[in-house]
Design a protein around this motif. Structure first.
Motif, PDB file in Angstrom:
ATOM      1  N   GLN A   1       0.808  -1.208   0.000  1.00 15.83           N
ATOM      2  CA  GLN A   1       0.000   0.000   0.000  1.00 15.83           C
ATOM      3  C   GLN A   1       0.847   1.267   0.000  1.00 15.83           C
ATOM      4  O   GLN A   1       0.345   2.351  -0.202  1.00 15.83           O
ATOM      5  CB  GLN A   1      -0.964  -0.014   1.170  1.00 15.83           C
ATOM      6  CG  GLN A   1      -0.298  -0.104   2.534  1.00 15.83           C
ATOM      7  CD  GLN A   1      -1.320  -0.199   3.627  1.00 15.83           C
ATOM      8  OE1 GLN A   1      -2.402   0.358   3.512  1.00 15.83           O
ATOM      9  NE2 GLN A   1      -1.006  -0.898   4.694  1.00 15.83           N
TER      10      GLN A   1
ATOM     11  N   LYS B   1      -5.559   2.906  -4.663  1.00 18.06           N
ATOM     12  CA  LYS B   1      -4.749   3.793  -3.815  1.00 18.06           C
ATOM     13  C   LYS B   1      -3.860   4.711  -4.651  1.00 18.06           C
ATOM     14  O   LYS B   1      -3.706   5.894  -4.347  1.00 18.06           O
ATOM     15  CB  LYS B   1      -3.898   2.984  -2.844  1.00 18.06           C
ATOM     16  CG  LYS B   1      -4.723   2.356  -1.743  1.00 18.06           C
ATOM     17  CD  LYS B   1      -3.897   1.451  -0.864  1.00 18.06           C
ATOM     18  CE  LYS B   1      -4.816   0.807   0.162  1.00 18.06           C
ATOM     19  NZ  LYS B   1      -4.201  -0.288   0.867  1.00 18.06           N
TER      20      LYS B   1
ATOM     21  N   ARG C   1      -3.962   8.735  -4.892  1.00 16.56           N
ATOM     22  CA  ARG C   1      -2.749   9.495  -4.570  1.00 16.56           C
ATOM     23  C   ARG C   1      -2.449  10.533  -5.658  1.00 16.56           C
ATOM     24  O   ARG C   1      -2.160  11.686  -5.348  1.00 16.56           O
ATOM     25  CB  ARG C   1      -1.568   8.541  -4.410  1.00 16.56           C
ATOM     26  CG  ARG C   1      -0.259   9.229  -4.045  1.00 16.56           C
ATOM     27  CD  ARG C   1       0.857   8.212  -3.886  1.00 16.56           C
ATOM     28  NE  ARG C   1       0.839   7.569  -2.604  1.00 16.56           N
ATOM     29  CZ  ARG C   1       1.447   8.058  -1.519  1.00 16.56           C
ATOM     30  NH1 ARG C   1       2.098   9.184  -1.580  1.00 16.56           N
ATOM     31  NH2 ARG C   1       1.397   7.423  -0.389  1.00 16.56           N
TER      32      ARG C   1
END
Length: 161
Positions: free
Chosen positions: A5, A121, A125
């Protein structure tokens, strides 16, 4: 590349996967050019399959997410790992973005189905990063792939998380 992650965007890129000032005037041509940047990548078994997956995803809903950012992406069996290509365009390109702002900053993200969580993710971002006007300005002012990657790295270092 680790599939954790904490994977950062700049870790997915090297100068051979970055294009500065793409001279394409349509969304289709820009996406095609970005997919072509992945040619020869060891994690991609079929560029044609990746292209098909990216355009199929784009047909569902535009990946023009706002503030001049385009995030074409797809999950594809032809990708054995998550890979990315980054580009800026010479001129703004109509992407049918949610805010109607033409796109000049693009990140193509392709990965296998099992990397879905990491994929989401990374997309989140880059959206957070490019929401900062100062980073958008640095990316659009970058003259080399290295300076674009450096701008992304600095932006990510400034993010909390």
């Amino acid at each position: 590349m680790p599939t954790t992650q904490t994977t950062k965007i700049n870790q997915l890129l090297d100068p051979t996967r970055v294009r500065i000032g793409l001279d394409e005037s349509s969304k289709t041509a820009v996406i095609d050019a970005l997919v072509d940047v992945l040619a020869g990548h060891e994690a991609i078994s079929s560029l044609d399959d990746v292209r098909t997956a990216v355009f199929a995803r784009e047909e569902k809903m535009s990946t023009g997410v706002g503030k001049g950012l385009g995030l074409p992406h797809a999950k594809a069996a032809a990708a054995s790992d998550t890979v990315a290509a980054f580009a800026t365009t010479e001129e703004p390109v109509d992407f049918g973005a949610v805010d109607d702002v033409p796109v000049r900053i693009l990140l193509l993200l392709v990965g296998p189905e099992e990397h879905k969580s990491q994929h989401v993710k990374i997309l989140g971002r880059i959206s957070r990063l490019v929401s900062r006007a100062s980073l958008r300005d640095r990316l659009l002012g970058a003259k080399t792939p290295e300076t674009a990657i450096e701008a992304l790295r600095d932006g990510e270092d400034a993010l909390r998380s």
